[in-house]
Design an enzyme around this catalytic site. Structure first.
Site, PDB file in Angstrom:
ATOM      1  N   ASN A   1       0.853  -1.197   0.000  1.00  0.00           N
ATOM      2  CA  ASN A   1       0.000   0.000   0.000  1.00  0.00           C
ATOM      3  C   ASN A   1       0.881   1.237   0.000  1.00  0.00           C
ATOM      4  O   ASN A   1       2.103   1.133   0.032  1.00  0.00           O
ATOM      5  CB  ASN A   1      -0.967  -0.022   1.196  1.00  0.00           C
TER       6      ASN A   1
ATOM      7  N   ALA B   1       1.375   1.577  11.665  1.00  0.00           N
ATOM      8  CA  ALA B   1       1.628   0.887  10.390  1.00  0.00           C
ATOM      9  C   ALA B   1       0.325   0.673   9.621  1.00  0.00           C
ATOM     10  O   ALA B   1      -0.740   0.496  10.216  1.00  0.00           O
ATOM     11  CB  ALA B   1       2.290  -0.462  10.662  1.00  0.00           C
TER      12      ALA B   1
ATOM     13  N   ASP C   1      -4.410  -6.111   5.337  1.00  0.00           N
ATOM     14  CA  ASP C   1      -5.439  -6.915   6.009  1.00  0.00           C
ATOM     15  C   ASP C   1      -5.385  -8.375   5.581  1.00  0.00           C
ATOM     16  O   ASP C   1      -5.725  -9.255   6.341  1.00  0.00           O
ATOM     17  CB  ASP C   1      -6.824  -6.337   5.703  1.00  0.00           C
TER      18      ASP C   1
ATOM     19  N   LYS D   1       9.088 -17.902  -9.140  1.00  0.00           N
ATOM     20  CA  LYS D   1       8.481 -16.804  -9.896  1.00  0.00           C
ATOM     21  C   LYS D   1       7.425 -17.355 -10.863  1.00  0.00           C
ATOM     22  O   LYS D   1       7.708 -18.310 -11.601  1.00  0.00           O
ATOM     23  CB  LYS D   1       9.574 -16.064 -10.674  1.00  0.00           C
TER      24      LYS D   1
ATOM     25  N   ASP E   1      -4.285  -9.423  13.415  1.00  0.00           N
ATOM     26  CA  ASP E   1      -4.492  -8.008  13.747  1.00  0.00           C
ATOM     27  C   ASP E   1      -3.591  -7.659  14.933  1.00  0.00           C
ATOM     28  O   ASP E   1      -3.845  -8.067  16.068  1.00  0.00           O
ATOM     29  CB  ASP E   1      -5.968  -7.745  14.071  1.00  0.00           C
ATOM     30  N   ILE E   2      -2.538  -6.913  14.647  1.00  0.00           N
ATOM     31  CA  ILE E   2      -1.514  -6.624  15.660  1.00  0.00           C
ATOM     32  C   ILE E   2      -2.069  -5.729  16.758  1.00  0.00           C
ATOM     33  O   ILE E   2      -1.864  -5.972  17.951  1.00  0.00           O
ATOM     34  CB  ILE E   2      -0.285  -5.964  14.976  1.00  0.00           C
TER      35      ILE E   2
ATOM     36  N   PHE F   1      -4.318   3.763  14.903  1.00  0.00           N
ATOM     37  CA  PHE F   1      -4.678   4.763  13.913  1.00  0.00           C
ATOM     38  C   PHE F   1      -5.891   4.251  13.152  1.00  0.00           C
ATOM     39  O   PHE F   1      -6.054   3.032  13.001  1.00  0.00           O
ATOM     40  CB  PHE F   1      -3.519   5.014  12.934  1.00  0.00           C
TER      41      PHE F   1
ATOM     42  N   LYS G   1     -13.757   1.317  15.574  1.00  0.00           N
ATOM     43  CA  LYS G   1     -12.461   0.626  15.638  1.00  0.00           C
ATOM     44  C   LYS G   1     -11.942   0.562  17.075  1.00  0.00           C
ATOM     45  O   LYS G   1     -11.395  -0.445  17.512  1.00  0.00           O
ATOM     46  CB  LYS G   1     -11.447   1.378  14.765  1.00  0.00           C
TER      47      LYS G   1
HETATM   48  N1  CTP Z   1      -3.734  -2.842  12.315  1.00  0.00           N
HETATM   49  C1  CTP Z   1      -2.933  -3.850  12.823  1.00  0.00           C
HETATM   50  N2  CTP Z   1      -2.944  -5.078  12.234  1.00  0.00           N
HETATM   51  C2  CTP Z   1      -3.717  -5.323  11.171  1.00  0.00           C
HETATM   52  C3  CTP Z   1      -4.539  -4.314  10.634  1.00  0.00           C
HETATM   53  C4  CTP Z   1      -4.535  -3.074  11.226  1.00  0.00           C
HETATM   54  O1  CTP Z   1      -2.218  -3.612  13.793  1.00  0.00           O
HETATM   55  N3  CTP Z   1      -3.688  -6.532  10.619  1.00  0.00           N
HETATM   56  C5  CTP Z   1      -3.775  -1.553  12.992  1.00  0.00           C
HETATM   57  C6  CTP Z   1      -3.184  -0.383  12.240  1.00  0.00           C
HETATM   58  O2  CTP Z   1      -1.803  -0.243  12.539  1.00  0.00           O
HETATM   59  C7  CTP Z   1      -4.000   0.768  12.768  1.00  0.00           C
HETATM   60  C8  CTP Z   1      -5.347   0.167  13.074  1.00  0.00           C
HETATM   61  O3  CTP Z   1      -5.116  -1.232  13.189  1.00  0.00           O
HETATM   62  O4  CTP Z   1      -3.495   1.250  13.997  1.00  0.00           O
HETATM   63  C9  CTP Z   1      -6.414   0.394  12.070  1.00  0.00           C
HETATM   64  O5  CTP Z   1      -5.953   0.113  10.776  1.00  0.00           O
HETATM   65  P1  CTP Z   1      -6.903   0.355   9.527  1.00  0.00           P
HETATM   66  O6  CTP Z   1      -6.220  -0.115   8.299  1.00  0.00           O
HETATM   67  O7  CTP Z   1      -7.435   1.754   9.556  1.00  0.00           O
HETATM   68  O8  CTP Z   1      -8.133  -0.542   9.881  1.00  0.00           O
HETATM   69  P2  CTP Z   1      -8.387  -2.059   9.689  1.00  0.00           P
HETATM   70  O9  CTP Z   1      -8.264  -2.768  10.955  1.00  0.00           O
HETATM   71  O10 CTP Z   1      -7.541  -2.564   8.567  1.00  0.00           O
HETATM   72  O11 CTP Z   1      -9.931  -2.036   9.285  1.00  0.00           O
HETATM   73  P3  CTP Z   1     -10.606  -1.612   7.907  1.00  0.00           P
HETATM   74  O12 CTP Z   1      -9.746  -2.134   6.814  1.00  0.00           O
HETATM   75  O13 CTP Z   1     -11.935  -2.260   7.976  1.00  0.00           O
HETATM   76  O14 CTP Z   1     -10.713  -0.114   7.906  1.00  0.00           O
END
Ligand code: CTP
Length: 410
Positions: free
Chosen positions: A209, A273, A277, A287, A305-306, A324, A338
């Protein structure tokens, strides 16, 4: 904070030199004794009399002055100090330091000293960004010189950018954290995640991303500057490692989760970070070849999800967990959802719609969502968002020390 510390302050010829009497005043207020060396350039912006008045000592400026040498030989100037502080440090002085030139009293002292050196760069943004300055700074850092700042903001020349001398109070703070005394986050440890993650498709391709890591890296630096022991776990970014921070470089979300787990326990966690997802479940060992494999069909599986894992109640849960929420619509609503879903204490909500330029850019507009309140922060640089967040964390933990109710964050 600086009780009994002896500081040799070298003032070189930048316009920010006019701030040095205030710096000396604050250093003395913090308990230090200060002796000043003033270059000829520096004396264009601040008078020896002003520095002598606030420091209560003679100001040294001439390498070949019989009187100065008689009072205090130039070698003894730094021998009698605990640290040498160069503020402001111009691009010219930094270049001379990097290359070992000694053509006036200040550079001679700097070449002759065996004491720790801290430099506070101050210059025009283009000079700061010039490849020559960058390489001089890297050389000095590698040699153990600590850099304080520079800050970002409006310059004396009317331009905007990085290069302003750090404010006197931030210099005092950096010095006290250097001496290991009670900086606001002294004794606290922090984990910060930053940047994107790369999820491999095959050994050469990946899904990623647009996160630049600028916000997470700035937060790691800001927490460190308030005295915290920081571990920064960063996905692939094009940024230098922040100084004085332990950096663990990772590629994928799973690597990041493992590194975060390994960095626990910690008092503070900030997840900045942009973690992917999903990852590719059917990652190819070799490859993928158009002619042989044809159009790939990717099967995706959810990543750990960390932030949610860090927020889970338990002995290893950090005292304060901050996430965030990068959103493109209904920012506040999604951020609140969230906060509840992930179980963290605070969410920094930001709008990352392409029109805002937040992703990859230098500016950010954050709303700090806690369990009981929403704070609208001004639109500001990521550097200042980081400073505001670190200060807010320090204030929160400071207050908690005196009135801690387990599991409750304001
Ligand atoms: N985060 C994380 N681990 C993941 C996904 C997200 O630690 N696998 C954390 C990000 O570092 C951030 C927060 O979760 O602090 C929210 O990330 P965001 O991308 O906005 O949300 P998602 O959990 O991915 O939800 P969505 O995609 O539905 O918006």
């Amino acid at each position: 904070m600086l009780n009994g510390k002896r500081i040799l302050l070298i003032v070189t010829g930048g316009i920010a030199a006019y701030k040095t009497p205030e710096l000396v005043r604050q250093l003395i207020k913090a308990g230090a004794t200060v002796r000043c060396v003033l270059t000829r350039g520096g004396a264009q912006f601040v008078t020896p009399l002003a520095l002598a008045s606030v420091s209560g000592d003679q100001v040294y400026s001439d390498l070949f002055s019989l009187t100065d040498e008689h009072e205090m030989g130039h070698i003894n100037l730094s021998r009698e100090a605990d640290v040498v502080l160069v503020a402001p440090a111009t691009a010219n002085t930094l270049a001379k330091m990097a290359h070992g030139l000694a053509d006036n009293l200040s550079t001679t002292v700097l070449l002759a000293t065996d004491k720790p050196v801290l430099a506070v760069p101050a210059m025009n943004v283009r000079m700061w960004e010039h490849a020559a300055t960058k390489s001089n700074i890297a050389m000095l850092r590698a040699r153990g010189v600590t850099m304080i700042g520079p800050d970002e903001g409006e310059m004396a020349c009317g331009e905007w950018g990085e290069g302003r001398m750090a404010e006197p109070e931030d210099i005092v703070l950096a010095l006290s954290s250097f001496f290991g005394s009670t900086a606001p986050l002294g004794g606290y440890s922090a984990i910060v995640t930053s940047g994107p993650t790369h999820e491999p498709i095959d050994p050469v391709r990946y899904i990623a991303n647009r996160s630049s890591g600028k916000q997470g890296h700035a937060i790691a630096q800001a927490l460190k500057e308030l005295g915290a022991r920081v571990t920064l776990i960063s996905g692939p970014v094009d940024l230098p490692d922040p100084q004085g921070v332990k950096v663990i470089h990772v590629q994928s979300a799973r690597d990041m989760a493992t590194a975060v787990e390994g960095a626990l326990p910690a008092d503070i966690a900030v997840c900045a970070a942009a973690v992917a997802d999903w990852r590719v479940d059917n990652q190819a060992p070799q490859k993928l070849k158009k002619g042989i494999d044809g159009m790939p069909s990717l099967s995706m599986v959810e990543n750990p999800d960390i932030l949610a894992a860090l927020s889970r109640p338990g002995e290893r849960r950090p005292q304060l967990v901050v996430g965030f929420a990068a959103e493109t619509e209904n920012v506040l609503e999604h951020a609140r959802a969230k906060l509840a879903k992930k179980g963290c204490d605070w969410i920094c909500a930001n709008d990352v719609s392409p029109s805002t330029g937040t992703f990859g850019g230098d500016q950010n507009t954050v709303q700090l969502v806690t369990r009981t309140s929403v704070e609208d922060w001004p639109s500001q640089s990521k550097f200042h968002v980081a400073k505001q967040l670190a200060t807010r964390i320090a204030a929160h933990l400071g207050a908690q020390k005196f009135a801690h109710k387990p599991g409750e964050a304001s």
